[in-house]
Design a protein around this motif. Structure first.
Motif: not given
Length: 257
Positions: A112-120, A122-130
Motif C-alpha cells: 500500500e505504500f506504493l500502490a495506495g489503498e482502496g477508496g481512492g 493514493g500512495p505514500v511513496a514513489d520508491s521504497l528501499i526494501v
C-alpha cells in the motif's frame, strides 16, 4: 555552505535523476510539523528533486506477518494518514520532477505504500528501499522479499542498500538484487568497525566504497564541473543522490547514492 552547495549542484544534470534530502520519520512517531520544517529547509537551501523519508514502518509494524491480516486497524490508519500527509506535502512543494518521494523501511513492507489503498487513497511513496543490511544477510537466505514486490512493474520502484560487501561478493550481490526485482541499488564495502572502548562505530555509509571508481566506469554518469574541491557526496548532511539503472538487468552496478 558553498562546499555543500557545490556538492548538491554536482548531482543536477539532465541524466542524473534525483537529489534527495534526508528526513527521519521515526516510524511515524516523529512530530509531523518537525518533518515538514526539515522538508522546507531542504527546498529552501538545496536544489533537491525530492525527499528520502527514513525509518518508515516495516511489514511487521503494519501486518500480522504470519497470518497476513491487519492486526491494528487504528494504528494502520494513523500511519497511512501520517505518511500520506507528508507525501502530499512534498508533492505540493514543486513540480513532479522535483518532488520524488523515496521511503526507507529498510526491509519487507506493505504494498500500500506504493500502490495506495482502496477508496481512492493514493500512495505514500514513489520508491521504497526494501533492504538495508549486509551482503551476508542478502546472500545467506535470511532475507526473503515479499510476494507483492516481485510483481512485474515494481522493479524501478524497489531499492536495495547493501553494506559490508567485499569485492569478491560484489557481482553476486548485484545479481541477487536483480533476482529480487530491485531496480535501485547502493552497494558498499563500508561496515561496522571493530568494537572499542566506546562501542562499535558505524562506518557503513561514512565514505564511498573502495571499488567506487570501477562501478562508475560501468555506468553512464554525467560530469558536472564543481567549483574548488567540493566533494560530490554530502552524506553528512543527509543529501542523497539516487538514480535509476541506465540499462536493464546487469549494467547498473553504480546506481544509488
Amino acid at each position: 555552505s558553498p562546499v555543500w552547495a557545490n556538492a548538491s549542484a554536482a548531482f543536477r544534470c539532465d541524466r542524473c535523476e534525483s537529489l534527495l534530502g534526508f528526513v527521519s520519520t521515526h516510524y511515524g512517531e516523529r512530530p509531523i510539523a518537525t518533518v515538514k520544517a526539515e522538508i522546507d529547509a531542504y527546498y529552501r537551501w538545496y536544489p533537491v528533486t525530492g525527499i528520502f523519508l527514513d525509518e518508515m514502518p516495516s511489514e511487521a509494524d503494519m501486518l500480522d506477518v504470519v497470518g497476513g491480516a491487519l492486526v491494528h486497524a487504528p494504528q494502520w490508519a494513523a500511519k497511512m494518514a501520517y505518511y500520506r500527509e507528508i507525501y502530499q506535502y512534498i508533492k505540493a512543494k514543486a513540480p513532479a520532477e522535483r518532488a520524488r518521494v523515496v521511503g526507507n523501511p529498510g526491509t519487507r513492507t506493505v504494498e500500500e505504500f506504493l500502490a495506495g489503498e482502496g477508496g481512492g487513497l493514493g500512495p505514500v511513496a514513489d520508491s521504497l528501499i526494501v533492504f538495508e543490511n549486509s551482503a551476508s544477510v542478502l546472500l545467506g537466505g535470511a532475507y526473503v522479499p515479499t510476494g507483492w514486490s516481485q510483481a512485474p512493474g515494481y522493479e524501478d520502484s524497489l531499492g536495495y542498500m547493501v553494506h559490508s560487501t567485499g569485492t569478491v561478493d560484489l557481482t553476486r550481490v548485484l545479481e541477487q538484487v536483480d533476482a529480487f526485482n530491485g531496480g535501485i541499488a547502493y552497494v558498499t564495502d563500508g561496515s561496522f568497525g571493530p568494537v572499542g572502548p566506546a562501542g562499535q562505530p558505524d562506518n557503513r555509509y561514512t565514505q564511498l566504497p573502495t571499488y567506487w571508481t570501477s562501478l562508475v566506469a560501468q555506468a553512464e554518469f554525467c560530469e558536472v564541473p564543481v567549483t574548488g574541491s567540493a566533494p560530490l557526496f554530502a552524506l553528512g548532511l543527509g543529501v542523497l543522490g539516487l538514480r535509476r539503472r541506465v540499462t536493464k538487468v546487469r549494467n547498473w552496478q553504480a546506481d544509488g547514492v
